[in-house]
Design an enzyme around this catalytic site. Structure first.
Site, PDB file in Angstrom:
ATOM      1  N   ASP A 172       1.074  -1.153  -0.531  1.00  0.00           N
ATOM      2  CA  ASP A 172       0.157  -0.234   0.191  1.00  0.00           C
ATOM      3  C   ASP A 172       0.571   1.634   0.102  1.00  0.00           C
ATOM      4  OD1 ASP A 172      -2.312   1.204   0.042  1.00  0.00           O
ATOM      5  OD2 ASP A 172      -2.726   1.507   1.839  1.00  0.00           O
ATOM      6  N   HIS A 221       2.259   3.209  -9.223  1.00  0.00           N
ATOM      7  CA  HIS A 221       1.641   1.943  -8.737  1.00  0.00           C
ATOM      8  C   HIS A 221       3.322   1.270  -9.906  1.00  0.00           C
ATOM      9  CE1 HIS A 221      -1.852   2.175  -7.077  1.00  0.00           C
ATOM     10  NE2 HIS A 221      -2.276   3.407  -8.520  1.00  0.00           N
ATOM     11  N   LEU A 244      11.292 -19.808  -4.830  1.00  0.00           N
ATOM     12  CA  LEU A 244       9.722 -19.242  -3.871  1.00  0.00           C
ATOM     13  C   LEU A 244       8.808 -19.535  -4.671  1.00  0.00           C
ATOM     14  CD1 LEU A 244      10.899 -15.702  -2.492  1.00  0.00           C
ATOM     15  CD2 LEU A 244       8.777 -16.048  -3.576  1.00  0.00           C
TER      16      LEU A 244
HETATM   17  C1  IPE Z   1      -5.499  -2.830   0.686  1.00  0.00           C
HETATM   18  O1  IPE Z   1      -5.407  -1.450  -0.210  1.00  0.00           O
HETATM   19  C2  IPE Z   1      -5.292  -3.326  -1.369  1.00  0.00           C
HETATM   20  C3  IPE Z   1      -4.130  -3.692  -2.094  1.00  0.00           C
HETATM   21  C4  IPE Z   1      -3.043  -3.512  -0.963  1.00  0.00           C
HETATM   22  C5  IPE Z   1      -4.234  -4.565  -3.708  1.00  0.00           C
HETATM   23  P1  IPE Z   1      -6.161  -0.350  -0.562  1.00  0.00           P
HETATM   24  O2  IPE Z   1      -5.176   1.336  -0.707  1.00  0.00           O
HETATM   25  O3  IPE Z   1      -7.285  -0.424  -1.313  1.00  0.00           O
HETATM   26  O4  IPE Z   1      -7.136  -0.306   0.975  1.00  0.00           O
HETATM   27  P2  IPE Z   1      -7.891   0.094   1.681  1.00  0.00           P
HETATM   28  O5  IPE Z   1      -8.554   1.005   0.915  1.00  0.00           O
HETATM   29  O6  IPE Z   1      -6.637   1.222   2.224  1.00  0.00           O
HETATM   30  O7  IPE Z   1      -8.467  -0.272   2.889  1.00  0.00           O
HETATM   31  C1  IPE Z   2      -1.964   0.337  -3.435  1.00  0.00           C
HETATM   32  O1  IPE Z   2      -1.396   1.490  -3.109  1.00  0.00           O
HETATM   33  C2  IPE Z   2      -1.653  -0.379  -3.887  1.00  0.00           C
HETATM   34  C3  IPE Z   2      -3.355  -0.875  -4.608  1.00  0.00           C
HETATM   35  C4  IPE Z   2      -4.519  -0.727  -4.222  1.00  0.00           C
HETATM   36  C5  IPE Z   2      -3.444  -1.747  -6.318  1.00  0.00           C
HETATM   37  P1  IPE Z   2      -2.566   2.371  -3.414  1.00  0.00           P
HETATM   38  O2  IPE Z   2      -3.051   2.509  -4.852  1.00  0.00           O
HETATM   39  O3  IPE Z   2      -4.186   2.321  -2.418  1.00  0.00           O
HETATM   40  O4  IPE Z   2      -1.918   3.742  -2.719  1.00  0.00           O
HETATM   41  P2  IPE Z   2      -2.326   4.480  -1.568  1.00  0.00           P
HETATM   42  O5  IPE Z   2      -2.892   4.076  -0.926  1.00  0.00           O
HETATM   43  O6  IPE Z   2      -3.525   5.684  -2.104  1.00  0.00           O
HETATM   44  O7  IPE Z   2      -1.095   5.981  -0.955  1.00  0.00           O
HETATM   45 MG    MG Z   3      -4.582   2.180  -0.468  1.00  0.00          MG
END
Ligand code: IPE
Ligand code: IPE
Ligand code: MG
Length: 238
Positions: free
Chosen positions: A19, A36, A130
């Site tokens: 995240d 990303h 792995l």
């Molecule tokens: C969790 O992150 C999902 C992934 C890392 C793929 P999100 O950014 O979607 O989760 P929330 O919205 O903070 O709970």
């Molecule tokens: C995690 O990063 C990747 C996915 C959920 C796909 P985010 O896109 O949720 O990044 P933040 O949390 O908005 O910074």
């Molecule tokens: Mg996020």
């Protein structure tokens, strides 16, 4: 090889909620997609570190069942990244003995992408250095529901349904539960990840955004894991 001492206990199955890509990009005045991409580039570094520390299974949360609700352009961007990564990295992963698995509902992906994912899984199925589980269009609840649907459609009688059987029907069939869940980006929640497999996992949350989560950060997570006493509901001998 390493200037970091090897922790005594290494989690067999590590799971990472990757995240913070969006916030990483925002902090640099870049579009979320750049975050990303940086996250995916960082994966190579994380994989190398996992392999160095002797982790056998790495599960990464790349796209949740809830992430479809993001703006269309971002969703498209994430699907594109999955496709590009398979095209670009598969040979290298295969050469390094990585077995790829997909966790999640594959049928929501485009037919072309489904073929790519299936081929990548098939091609690497005998690798054993792995195991890399990529959770994409994954939700822990969705996984359990799909398992129940298959149990019912296989006509399994209720008295035969136990934990072993359910495990067999999950996307993680044949793999042990996860030992450690790391979440980058500072949130302290599970966001529908590995609902069934995490009941006795240890948790580690770091404020670092995923693109900045490097070998040293992983090492800190492992040290933290080493300081945990896992009791599994029992009373340990003094
Ligand atoms: C969790 O992150 C999902 C992934 C890392 C793929 P999100 O950014 O979607 O989760 P929330 O919205 O903070 O709970
Ligand atoms: C995690 O990063 C990747 C996915 C959920 C796909 P985010 O896109 O949720 O990044 P933040 O949390 O908005 O910074
Ligand atoms: Mg996020």
């Amino acid at each position: 090889m390493s200037d970091l001492p090897q922790p005594e206990r290494i989690p067999y199955h590590l799971a990472i909620i990757m995240d913070g890509n969006g916030r990483w990009a925002k902090a640099r005045g870049l579009p979320r997609q750049a975050g990303h991409r940086a996250g995916v580039d960082n994966l190579r570094r994380v994989l190398r570190a996992c392999s160095e520390f002797g982790i056998r299974i790495l599960t990464i949360y790349a796209f949740s069942t809830e992430n479809w609700g993001r703006p269309e352009a971002e969703v498209k961007g994430l699907l594109n990244i999955l496709e590009t990564v398979i095209d670009r990295e598969l040979d290298n992963l295969h050469a390094n003995g990585v077995q790829l698995r997909h966790l999640g509902e594959i049928s929501a992906l485009s037919p072309g992408l489904q073929v790519k994912v299936r081929r990548a899984v098939e091609r690497t199925r005998n690798n054993d250095r792995l195991t890399l589980n990529v959770a994409f269009n994954y939700g822990g609840r969705d996984e359990i529901i799909r398992a129940i649907q298959r149990i019912v459609s296989d006509g399994i009688p209720p008295e035969q349904i136990d934990e072993t059987l359910l495990n067999f029907y999950l996307d993680t069939a044949g793999l042990p539960d996860c030992d450690l869940i790391v979440r980058t980006g500072g949130e302290m929640r599970i966001s529908n990840f590995l609902v069934w497999q995490s009941v006795y996992a240890e948790y580690y949350a770091t404020p670092k955004f995923f693109p900045d989560f490097d070998r040293e950060e992983l090492y800190q997570a492992l040290l933290h894991y080493n300081n945990r006493e896992r009791r599994f509901g029992l009373v340990l001998k003094p």
